[in-house]
Design an enzyme around this catalytic site. Structure first.
Site, PDB file in Angstrom:
ATOM      1  N   HIS A 128      75.331 101.540 -31.535  1.00 18.12           N
ATOM      2  CA  HIS A 128      73.221 102.055 -32.265  1.00 18.12           C
ATOM      3  C   HIS A 128      75.118 103.498 -32.575  1.00 18.12           C
ATOM      4  O   HIS A 128      75.342 104.317 -32.157  1.00 18.12           O
ATOM      5  CB  HIS A 128      72.509 102.391 -31.864  1.00 18.12           C
ATOM      6  CG  HIS A 128      71.675 102.551 -32.967  1.00 18.12           C
ATOM      7  ND1 HIS A 128      71.307 103.695 -33.964  1.00 18.12           N
ATOM      8  CD2 HIS A 128      70.270 101.741 -33.088  1.00 18.12           C
ATOM      9  CE1 HIS A 128      69.954 103.498 -34.483  1.00 18.12           C
ATOM     10  NE2 HIS A 128      70.019 102.033 -34.725  1.00 18.12           N
ATOM     11  N   ASP A 170      67.282  95.082 -30.135  1.00 16.93           N
ATOM     12  CA  ASP A 170      67.599  94.097 -30.378  1.00 16.93           C
ATOM     13  C   ASP A 170      67.961  93.175 -29.178  1.00 16.93           C
ATOM     14  O   ASP A 170      67.969  91.948 -28.890  1.00 16.93           O
ATOM     15  CB  ASP A 170      68.951  93.746 -31.652  1.00 16.93           C
ATOM     16  CG  ASP A 170      67.864  93.828 -32.816  1.00 16.93           C
ATOM     17  OD1 ASP A 170      66.443  93.430 -33.138  1.00 16.93           O
ATOM     18  OD2 ASP A 170      68.661  94.008 -34.116  1.00 16.93           O
TER      19      ASP A 170
HETATM   20  N1  ACO Z   1      80.488  95.558 -28.516  1.00 20.53           N
HETATM   21  C1  ACO Z   1      81.730  96.399 -28.448  1.00 20.53           C
HETATM   22  N2  ACO Z   1      82.178  97.515 -28.607  1.00 20.53           N
HETATM   23  C2  ACO Z   1      81.502  98.325 -29.303  1.00 20.53           C
HETATM   24  C3  ACO Z   1      80.198  97.806 -29.517  1.00 20.53           C
HETATM   25  C4  ACO Z   1      79.324  96.705 -29.229  1.00 20.53           C
HETATM   26  N3  ACO Z   1      78.494  96.414 -29.383  1.00 20.53           N
HETATM   27  N4  ACO Z   1      79.412  99.154 -30.868  1.00 20.53           N
HETATM   28  C5  ACO Z   1      80.814  99.926 -31.092  1.00 20.53           C
HETATM   29  N5  ACO Z   1      81.941  99.436 -29.944  1.00 20.53           N
HETATM   30  C6  ACO Z   1      82.924 100.220 -29.763  1.00 20.53           C
HETATM   31  C7  ACO Z   1      83.550 100.122 -31.093  1.00 20.53           C
HETATM   32  O1  ACO Z   1      85.016  99.126 -31.112  1.00 20.53           O
HETATM   33  C8  ACO Z   1      84.276 101.438 -30.993  1.00 20.53           C
HETATM   34  O2  ACO Z   1      85.257 101.320 -30.318  1.00 20.53           O
HETATM   35  P1  ACO Z   1      86.924 102.413 -30.670  1.00 20.53           P
HETATM   36  O3  ACO Z   1      86.375 103.993 -30.813  1.00 20.53           O
HETATM   37  O4  ACO Z   1      87.385 102.607 -29.466  1.00 20.53           O
HETATM   38  O5  ACO Z   1      86.970 101.594 -31.781  1.00 20.53           O
HETATM   39  C9  ACO Z   1      82.853 102.425 -30.590  1.00 20.53           C
HETATM   40  O6  ACO Z   1      82.649 101.799 -29.935  1.00 20.53           O
HETATM   41  C10 ACO Z   1      82.009 103.154 -31.643  1.00 20.53           C
HETATM   42  O7  ACO Z   1      81.837 102.079 -32.891  1.00 20.53           O
HETATM   43  P2  ACO Z   1      81.591 101.871 -34.531  1.00 20.53           P
HETATM   44  O8  ACO Z   1      81.566 100.491 -34.796  1.00 20.53           O
HETATM   45  O9  ACO Z   1      82.232 102.776 -34.656  1.00 20.53           O
HETATM   46  O10 ACO Z   1      80.106 102.418 -34.290  1.00 20.53           O
HETATM   47  P3  ACO Z   1      78.982 102.135 -35.523  1.00 20.53           P
HETATM   48  O11 ACO Z   1      78.572 103.124 -35.315  1.00 20.53           O
HETATM   49  O12 ACO Z   1      80.221 102.316 -36.954  1.00 20.53           O
HETATM   50  O13 ACO Z   1      78.751 100.917 -35.424  1.00 20.53           O
HETATM   51  C11 ACO Z   1      76.945  99.504 -34.893  1.00 20.53           C
HETATM   52  C12 ACO Z   1      77.532 100.840 -34.906  1.00 20.53           C
HETATM   53  C13 ACO Z   1      77.315  99.048 -36.242  1.00 20.53           C
HETATM   54  C14 ACO Z   1      75.521  99.046 -34.324  1.00 20.53           C
HETATM   55  C15 ACO Z   1      77.644  98.424 -33.722  1.00 20.53           C
HETATM   56  O14 ACO Z   1      77.370  99.507 -32.293  1.00 20.53           O
HETATM   57  C16 ACO Z   1      77.752  97.252 -33.178  1.00 20.53           C
HETATM   58  O15 ACO Z   1      78.466  96.078 -34.216  1.00 20.53           O
HETATM   59  N6  ACO Z   1      77.169  97.227 -32.564  1.00 20.53           N
HETATM   60  C17 ACO Z   1      76.824  95.244 -32.355  1.00 20.53           C
HETATM   61  C18 ACO Z   1      75.792  94.422 -33.142  1.00 20.53           C
HETATM   62  C19 ACO Z   1      74.170  95.604 -33.157  1.00 20.53           C
HETATM   63  O16 ACO Z   1      73.407  95.772 -31.976  1.00 20.53           O
HETATM   64  N7  ACO Z   1      73.659  96.277 -34.349  1.00 20.53           N
HETATM   65  C20 ACO Z   1      72.017  95.767 -34.237  1.00 20.53           C
HETATM   66  C21 ACO Z   1      72.604  98.015 -34.460  1.00 20.53           C
HETATM   67  S1  ACO Z   1      70.248  98.114 -34.310  1.00 20.53           S
HETATM   68  C22 ACO Z   1      69.605  98.139 -35.326  1.00 20.53           C
HETATM   69  O17 ACO Z   1      70.641  98.099 -36.497  1.00 20.53           O
HETATM   70  C23 ACO Z   1      67.975  97.322 -35.221  1.00 20.53           C
END
Ligand code: ACO
Length: 427
Positions: free
Chosen positions: A305, A361
């Site tokens: 998140h 979720d």
């Molecule tokens: N699975 C694997 N790796 C992940 C995940 C994940 N779900 N989420 C983040 N990471 C990793 C990224 O690859 C990144 O790694 P790095 O630094 O080595 O490159 C690090 O964790 C930081 O991730 P970001 O993408 O920069 O985080 P951001 O804050 O931009 O994204 C998000 C947040 C979009 C929610 C992300 O965690 C994600 O894609 N999660 C899966 C989708 C999801 O469940 N969305 C629902 C969110 S809740 C809502 O909207 C109600």
């Protein structure tokens, strides 16, 4: 007391400026004084994805992502999920206070009195084919309401705004249920305004069969709506605020917010989680799946998140409700995969070091599926729950004198001026 200012020195020129600090922020516009040359535009901040930019002052929802805290108008989400109904929470979000008993009765009646949808909206919903994604249909339905209610353009009239709020809260469940029934080739079921909001929704969806909706399922639906009701300046709410900042009517703004919610990184994640769990298929496949995640081939949906770097407090409540629902519906075999997947991820350094925890979720889709909802409709359920939050944020925006039309800046890196090349001279 220390001085509440920030002093910045521009090492290109030696210029020093002092900016006021209010609520741990500085006014971004103050940086524009910093110029390397007199005719420069001036300094801006570069913040893709708005990771560190406050776009508004808000009194609606508080999130502390490091400590896993979520409060609506100061009330902890855990207490609201335990004690309140969804419409009561909608009132709280919109008006800032929990309603007194008579106010709540009146509010419930006012929302339920708006649950009938116009014939032309019903007809529009029937034009979509069985393969139309419910989020696309919902966007169309809400946008159509803008055409149906032209009085909604009077966004600076507070009484008028409340009329549209009631219409949106009242009619969304009916439009969603009507579209869903049409998709299945089944007839529309009229709303029953003697039922509670969630009871009536499940009734119109036809998920109760011929009998009454099981109270445990109606309560579970209500709590899931409460958990989704607001989450401060997330992607869809920010989209809504951006649209509404141009004085567009609330239907256009909510349609845009639904569009933003549709994506799998936001509200589409509940659908994506279910597909992921089904693909994993068996707990024995979890280690191989996690290797794919760590190899950046796929994301672990329902994890991570932007704000929570701790357990999302909503995820804990959803997990508890799942077992209550299963007592009525029978278990969903995907829960075992989800629980083991969560456990394995929380012990794995990849997720621990990045502070990735289950979000709201991760478990919600498993419940929806056990209740009989098809996977494609999950994001629509999220949208229905989020509607009061969007509307509360809209009302706050419209009353905020500091707000202006949303208009970010860019860093232009394209071509400088060049002469036009006529078609026959291009290579
Ligand atoms: N699975 C694997 N790796 C992940 C995940 C994940 N779900 N989420 C983040 N990471 C990793 C990224 O690859 C990144 O790694 P790095 O630094 O080595 O490159 C690090 O964790 C930081 O991730 P970001 O993408 O920069 O985080 P951001 O804050 O931009 O994204 C998000 C947040 C979009 C929610 C992300 O965690 C994600 O894609 N999660 C899966 C989708 C999801 O469940 N969305 C629902 C969110 S809740 C809502 O909207 C109600």
């Amino acid at each position: 007391m220390s001085k509440q200012t920030l002093t910045i020195t521009d090492n290109r020129t030696g210029q020093t400026i002092e900016l006021p600090i209010e609520h741990d922020t500085i006014p971004a516009i103050g940086l524009r004084q910093l110029k390397a040359q007199a005719d420069d535009f001036g300094m801006m901040v570069y913040d893709p994805g708005y990771t560190n930019t406050a776009s508004c002052k808000s009194r609606v929802t508080f999130v502390d992502g490091d400590r896993g805290i979520l409060r609506y108008r100061g009330y902890p989400i855990e207490q609201l999920a335990e004690e309140s109904t969804f419409l009561e929470v909608a009132y709280l979000l919109l008006f800032g206070e929990l309603p007194a008993a008579t106010e709540l009765t009146d509010w419930n009646a006012r929302v339920m009195a708006e649950t009938q949808i116009d014939r032309s909206l019903k007809d529009l919903l029937k034009t979509f084919g069985a393969d139309a994604h419910p989020m696309g249909v919902l966007i169309s339905a809400v946008a159509a309401m803008s055409a149906l209610y032209p009085d909604s353009k009077q966004v600076h009239d507070s009484e008028n705004r409340m009329r549209q709020v009631l219409r949106i809260l009242g009619q969304l469940p009916t439009a969603i249920a009507s579209a869903y029934r049409h998709r299945l080739g089944r007839p529309h079921i009229d709303p029953d305004d003697t039922l509670s909001y969630s009871d009536n929704f499940l009734h119109m969806m036809g998920l109760s069969g011929d009998g009454e909706v099981d109270p445990v399922l109606a309560r579970a639906m209500d709590v899931l709506f409460i958990l989704h009701a607001d989450h401060e300046q997330n992607c869809s709410t920010s989209a809504l605020r951006n649209i509404a900042s141009s004085d567009a009517d609330p239907y256009c703004a909510v349609a845009g917010a639904v569009g933003a919610l549709y994506g799998p990184l936001h509200g589409g994640a509940n659908e994506a989680v279910l597909r992921m769990l089904a693909e994993i298929g068996d707990t024995k496949n979890i280690p191989a799946f996690l290797d794919r995640v760590k190899g950046r081939e796929v994301r672990l949906m329902g994890f991570g998140h932007r704000v929570y770097k701790n357990y999302d407090p909503r995820a804990q409540i959803v997990k508890r409700i799942a077992y209550e629902v299963f007592d009525v519906t029978g278990s969903n075999r995907l829960i075992d995969i989800a629980v083991e997947l969560e456990g394995a991820a929380l012990e794995d350094d990849y997720f621990v070091s990045r502070r990735l925890y289950p979000n709201v979720d991760f478990y919600s889709g498993i419940i929806y599926q056990a209740m009989g909802f098809p996977v494609e409709i999950f994001p629509v359920l999220f949208a229905l729950g989020r509607a009061p939050g969007w509307l509360a944020q809209w009302m706050e925006l419209m009353n905020d004198e500091e707000q202006r039309i949303a208009r970010p800046r860019q860093i232009y890196l394209g071509e400088t001026e060049r002469p036009y090349v006529s078609l026959n001279e291009r290579g």
